[in-house]
Write an enzyme that holds these catalytic residues in place. Structure first.
Site, PDB file in Angstrom:
ATOM      1  N   CYS A 222       0.837  -1.210   0.000  1.00  0.00           N
ATOM      2  CA  CYS A 222       0.000   0.000   0.000  1.00  0.00           C
ATOM      3  C   CYS A 222       0.871   1.259   0.000  1.00  0.00           C
ATOM      4  O   CYS A 222       0.485   2.290  -0.558  1.00  0.00           O
ATOM      5  CB  CYS A 222      -0.952  -0.006   1.192  1.00  0.00           C
ATOM      6  SG  CYS A 222      -0.181  -0.417   2.761  1.00  0.00           S
ATOM      7  N   HIS A 464      -1.307   0.987   7.645  1.00  0.00           N
ATOM      8  CA  HIS A 464      -1.791   1.005   6.267  1.00  0.00           C
ATOM      9  C   HIS A 464      -1.510   2.389   5.691  1.00  0.00           C
ATOM     10  O   HIS A 464      -1.548   3.399   6.409  1.00  0.00           O
ATOM     11  CB  HIS A 464      -3.290   0.711   6.266  1.00  0.00           C
ATOM     12  CG  HIS A 464      -3.896   0.707   4.898  1.00  0.00           C
ATOM     13  ND1 HIS A 464      -3.452  -0.121   3.893  1.00  0.00           N
ATOM     14  CD2 HIS A 464      -4.917   1.445   4.368  1.00  0.00           C
ATOM     15  CE1 HIS A 464      -4.177   0.102   2.800  1.00  0.00           C
ATOM     16  NE2 HIS A 464      -5.060   1.039   3.078  1.00  0.00           N
TER      17      HIS A 464
END
Length: 1123
Positions: A222, A464
């Site tokens: 990510c 994330h």
């Protein structure tokens, strides 16, 4: 009102008695609104949601009468709010529960809900007694109503038994009185500026909703996705990437082509794009894919690689123009006109978050001036010691400014890296001019507009990454979260990523972090990288109204791939209608050298391999034969198909003629074939036509002589030519089952074109490892010959011919040659250490039965080197070295290449070996130990790594001799060379000349360096670190101290020893680091005397604080790399 339970009413207080006319009336609390006071009730019981804006409000009351006579499911009257129809859905006897069930439902007519209709609704349902509106039950919820989810509410709204009880909550009357009650629906439609408020994202289409697509997450990529999206929407960057010439290298391993390809797919695809090809082109494996990396480091490495590839192209210099600014580091004297300065390029700026409230604070911190005075005066050349100002100032900022916010810092108390979640504000429009030097060009404003916010949510160990980007100059922000793209508000992009504490009106300030699953009052998401674009360059960077056209060859290549994908997809969808048939003919047989008739498996591109036809299952055999006849350049009736079967001995031979032209191919396969993926067929060709024009096949010429149990046999003939050492097919022929073997002689002589009287012998190829000589006087029936059997013919050789062939290493018997074919293997040999060795890669055909000495001799002969000086290494399936082959290896080449099912090591290639040419024999080498030494010929400025093969019983003195020979070290230098051990970039100990080689630890680093003659009793360990003592790097060493020597002179000796000079040496900050080495470093002044410090305190080390040129991320073992 909350009351403290420990409050004492009788405690003494000062009493103030106001005048009677000034006395305040006691304020009575506001009475609770009744259920029929709709506006007040709404305000009291359904306050507006924070951070949400109301579009419309409405309420509607349904008067329910004759409750007990209602059907199982009832609807209230339709009312409108926000232009949408609504109604209440009611289950009077419960929706499969003992509770009354109430729901709010969209009120469109059945199957007339507009396409893509939705409404974000905060609603409340209130059931109340019409005779006493102070009696009520309420429930409220929020929901995104859609065509698929058109109702939402409360299955267990109120228990039926309680509703009809004679006294509701001791009020003396039931809630449902006289079989009647009212229910009011309060509906508040909320504005949805992003289009995804309360969205469940089932069947969400990013392209349809935003016009953009996301990137798929491979595992932990990510961070890569957020950076790539940021670069993609920097349109001038995308255009520069498109300008890299890649038309000659359309290989997915080319990182420039893979990035072009990724950008093109982002531009044209309807679905999220995979980054697999790009990460493979970087040379990453699962380790890099499943481990989050440092985005700043990734960004720099990617820019460096692309900058290299742009050199010599029209895009050369584009990245520097876009991303590179200049800063000046200076020391300026206060009292005299003297300044020392240097100007450096920067691609990004790292800003401190800790201790700063906003972006401007960080820049003020970055350029703050340090005054050098008192004992810390600056030595100015020609002026001596002077008071001076030291600092950094910016000369220019780039068009696209990347700001890295230092959200991760080393916490000395926890002895670990920690995330800084402090609140840190950044503006949408920012003025950079206060941080420019006085001489900077200010002819146009240095105003910057926020283009992107890259966010990290979570903490150091679990988190994330996603990005908020503003793709157009005047447009909105969008959130790019891996494969999902959604519209975002300005508050979501900026304020929600400032970090700091949550602020909630309901007093609940704690939130659960979805990645660490812990509760915290601090926001887990915060900006870690900001992208600003200079206002005056917005048009040239974002290129509004201008298409960013990909190179023509890229579009063509991907169009080809998409067409191939669609073709394969169609084939998969229609696979049930088709089947594959393998056709072998005499053409394949005649050019095949090997076992059986043709190679049914293996390399499909080989000319000997049967042709594969993909045909409709319903096609008839006659239609199929007509198709094959065209390829064989024959007429359709001049060929006939034989079904092939798998025999028990592992061979595949013709079994029966398929004599049913109207039978479908699928039926023929089912009736005559064997159960496998492809139907195998031998296509026999007629020799000629009969007088009546019918095809003449060989079986018609066989005279069965009226013998019982006699029949024609179709046989195959191969020829072993001992002179050419070859074995090829000749053709097929027919013989009678009761004929003797010698009776087929004339046919064989005719097929071979040999004169009558030629002596030959015959063998039968039963299976790979069973070749048997045929006896001339027994019948084919007694020899157990049947249709499809293979007979091999060989001319009888003279003694002279046998001698010549044997001396050349050839085979003289058919059986020998079959054995050679069975065991032959083509082995690829490659130099273990690559092209740098200037050794060739080559392939040899060898026998699996060869011993180690035999195949080593063949390789030695090819390379013209002594075979005893060769070492071989097996190759794993990834093409990397696996295990060295020992000289004492038992068995054959087959044992080396096929280690067997019980071998515990990873799978290996069965046709490849690495080789290396040694300086000594392999037998001698195996009696030695590989010792890796880093030789430091010029202080720390040059490192040469050598792997020396030292006898296991040797000493360090032998290691030094070997190093001298290998590195060509002169005798006078060698007298001063000493070997020492280091561990984790720290000095460990010197090794005495008589120290045994076997005593050297496997995981210790060995260094060899010439040390000056010094008998100082005090020596200090020196190591390098980057900002924090735990971030060690470089070559450690031990350095002698001198009594009474100030540190300014020690520094000069250190410079002489390390050979680090000038500005590079000036950049090093020297510190004292006490044990443990991770304690806080203390700076050293020039007049400090290390000798005295060494005496007065516990052991310490000298730390050299400077940038690690090969730094890795947060102590990870490897830096990011891009191949």
């Amino acid at each position: 009102m909350l009351v403290d339970p420990d409050y004492d009413e009788k405690q003494e207080v000062a009493e103030i008695t106001p005048d009677a006319d000034e006395a305040m009336d006691e304020v009575e609390p506001e009475p609770e609104p009744r259920a029929d006071e709709y506006e007040a009730f709404l305000k009291k019981h359904m306050p507006e949601l924070p951070d949400q804006e109301t579009e419309a409000e409405a309420w509607n009351t349904w008067e329910i009468r004759e409750w007990r006579t209602l059907t199982r499911r009832e609807h209230g009257p339709v009312f409108h709010c926000g232009g949408h129809p609504w109604r209440i859905l009611f289950f009077p006897y419960g929706n499969n529960v003992d509770f009354a069930s109430f729901y709010l439902e969209q009120g469109f007519e059945e199957k007339k809900v507009p396409e893509d209709w939705y409404a974000c609704v905060q609603f409340m349902l209130v059931l109340w007694n019409p005779n006493d509106p102070s009696m009520y039950v309420t429930h409220q919820a929020s929901h995104r109503f859609t065509a698929e989810e058109g109702d939402w509410g409360f299955t267990r709204f109120a228990e039926l038994r309680r509703l009809f009880n004679t006294s509701w909550d001791e009020r003396g009357r039931p809630m449902v009185e006289d079989n009647a009650a009212n229910v009011t629906a309060y509906v508040r439609i909320l504005k949805d500026p992003t289009g995804v408020l309360w969205h469940n994202f089932i069947n969400y289409d990013s392209k349809k909703e935003t016009g953009m697509v996301g990137l798929k997450n491979q595992g932990a990529t990510c961070y890569l996705n957020s950076l790539l999206q940021s670069l993609y929407f920097t349109n001038a960057f995308r255009q520069a990437v498109y300008q890299i010439p890649t038309q000659e290298d359309l290989d997915k391993m080319n990182s420039a082509y893979s990035l072009q390809r990724l950008f093109y797919l982002l531009q044209t695809s309807s679905n999220a794009v995979a980054t697999t090809d790009l990460t493979q082109s970087f040379g990453w494996d699962s380790k890099q894919i499943f481990e989050q990396q440092d985005v700043q480091e990734l960004s720099r490495v990617l820019m460096d690689r692309l900058d290299e590839k742009m050199k010599g192209t029209e895009a050369e210099g584009a990245l520097e123009k876009m991303f590179v600014g200049k800063m000046k580091t200076y020391i300026s004297c206060i009292n005299v006109d003297y300044e020392s300065s240097r100007i450096e390029d920067f691609w990004d700026i790292q800003l401190n978050v800790s201790g700063n409230k906003n972006l401007d604070d960080s820049f003020k911190d970055y350029i703050q001036v340090e005054t050098m005075e008192g004992e810390n005066k600056y030595f100015a050349e020609g002026y001596g010691l002077q008071d001076a100002k030291k600092g950094v100032i910016f000369e220019t900022f780039p068009e696209v400014l990347h700001l890295q916010l230092k959200r991760f810092e080393y916490d000395i108390n926890r002895d670990a890296m920690m995330k800084v979640n402090d609140r840190y504000e950044f503006p949408e429009i920012w003025d950079a001019s206060p941080y420019l030097s006085d001489g900077a060009d200010k002819s146009e404003p240095w105003i910057y507009h926020l283009h992107g916010v890259l966010v990290h949510s979570g903490d150091l160990n679990a988190g994330h990454y996603y990005a908020f980007l503003k793709p157009t100059k005047e447009g909105d922000f969008y959130k790019f979260d891996d494969d999902r793209v959604t519209k975002a508000t300005k508050r979501e992009a900026l304020e929600e990523n400032f970090g700091g504490d949550y602020t909630h009106t309901n007093g609940n300030v704690s939130q659960r972090n979805p990645y660490t699953r812990t509760w915290s009052a601090k926001r887990s998401m915060s900006a870690y990288m900001l992208v600003y674009i200079r206002e005056s360059r917005l048009d040239s960077v974002l290129m509004p109204g201008k298409p960013v056209d990909p190179p023509k060859h890229l579009a063509e290549k991907i169009a080809e791939e998409r067409a191939a994908f669609e073709r394969r997809k169609k084939e998969r969808e229609e696979a049930h209608l088709y089947m594959e048939v393998q056709i072998a003919s005499e053409i394949n047989f005649k050019i095949y050298q090997g076992f059986d008739i043709v190679p049914w498996k293996g390399d499909a591109d080989s000319p000997a391999h049967p042709k594969v036809y993909r045909i409709l299952r319903a096609m008839t055999m006659s239609e199929f034969c007509a198709m094959v006849a065209q390829d064989l350049d024959a007429e359709a009736d001049m060929i006939r198909p034989w079904a092939m079967v798998n025999r028990q001995n592992g061979t595949v031979r013709p079994d029966v003629v398929i004599a049913f032209p109207d039978m479908t191919v699928e039926e023929a396969s089912s009736k005559f074939g064997t159960k496998q993926a492809q139907f195998r067929v031998w296509m026999e060709k007629a020799e000629k036509r009969n007088e009546d024009g019918s095809p003449f096949f060989g079986d018609q010429a066989i005279d069965l002589r009226g013998q019982q149990n006699n029949r024609p046999l179709m046989l195959f003939l191969k020829h072993f030519d001992a002179k050419t050492q070859s074995l090829f097919g000749i053709g097929n022929f027919y013989a009678a089952y009761q004929d003797r073997v010698q009776d087929v002689g004339p046919q064989i002589l005719k097929l071979m074109g040999w004169p009558a009287g030629t002596n030959f012998k015959l063998s039968e190829e039963i299976k790979q490892n069973m070749i048997e000589a045929m006896k001339p006087k027994i019948t084919l029936a007694q020899s157990e010959i049947q249709d499809g059997d293979i007979i091999t013919v060989q001319r009888v050789l003279s003694e002279k011919e046998i001698s010549q062939i044997t001396s050349a290493g050839g085979c003289v018997e058919t059986k020998e040659f079959y054995d050679y074919l069975l065991n032959r293997i083509n082995v690829e040999f490659a130099p273990r250490f690559g092209e740098a060795t200037q050794l060739p890669a080559f392939s040899l055909t060898l026998s699996k039965k060869m011993t180690y000495e035999q195949f080593a001799a063949k390789v030695g002969e090819h390379l013209n080197v002594d075979p005893t000086h060769l070492r071989f290494t097996t190759v794993n399936t990834a093409g990397k070295p696996k295990q060295a082959v020992k000289y004492t290896q038992q068995g054959t080449l087959n044992n080396i290449l096929y280690p067997g099912p019980y071998n515990y090591t990873a799978a290996q290639k069965s046709d490849a070996l690495f080789y290396e040419v040694l300086e000594m024999s392999l037998r001698e080498l195996e009696q030695r130990k590989a010792v890796k030494v880093t030789w430091l010929p010029e202080g720390l400025t040059k490192e040469e790594e050598y792997t020396l093969m030292i006898p296991r019983a040797a000493h360090v003195s032998d290691l030094l001799e070997a190093l001298q020979r290998k590195a060509n070290i002169p005798d006078e230098v060698m007298k001063k060379v000493r070997i020492y051990e280091g561990h984790n970039n720290k000095f460990y100990k010197f090794l005495a000349p008589d120290y045994q080689i076997l005593g050297i630890g496997e995981y210790l680093q060995l260094y060899a360096c010439p040390f000056p003659d010094d008998d100082s009793p005090k020596k200090i360990s020196v190591f390098h670190f980057d900002k924090e003592p735990m971030k060690v790097h470089g070559v450690p060493f031990q350095f002698p101290l001198k009594e009474g020597e100030p540190f300014s002179e020690t520094k000069q000796r250190l410079s002489d020893f390390t050979k680090i000079k000038g500005k590079q040496f000036e950049k090093i900050k020297f510190t004292i680091v006490s044990k443990p080495h991770y304690s806080r470093p203390e700076s050293i002044d020039d007049d400090d005397i290390l000798w005295d410090l060494f005496t007065s305190r516990d052991e310490f080390a000298l730390g050299m604080d400077h940038v690690n040129k090969s730094r890795s991320f947060w102590g990870k073992t490897d830096s990011i790399f891009i191949r």
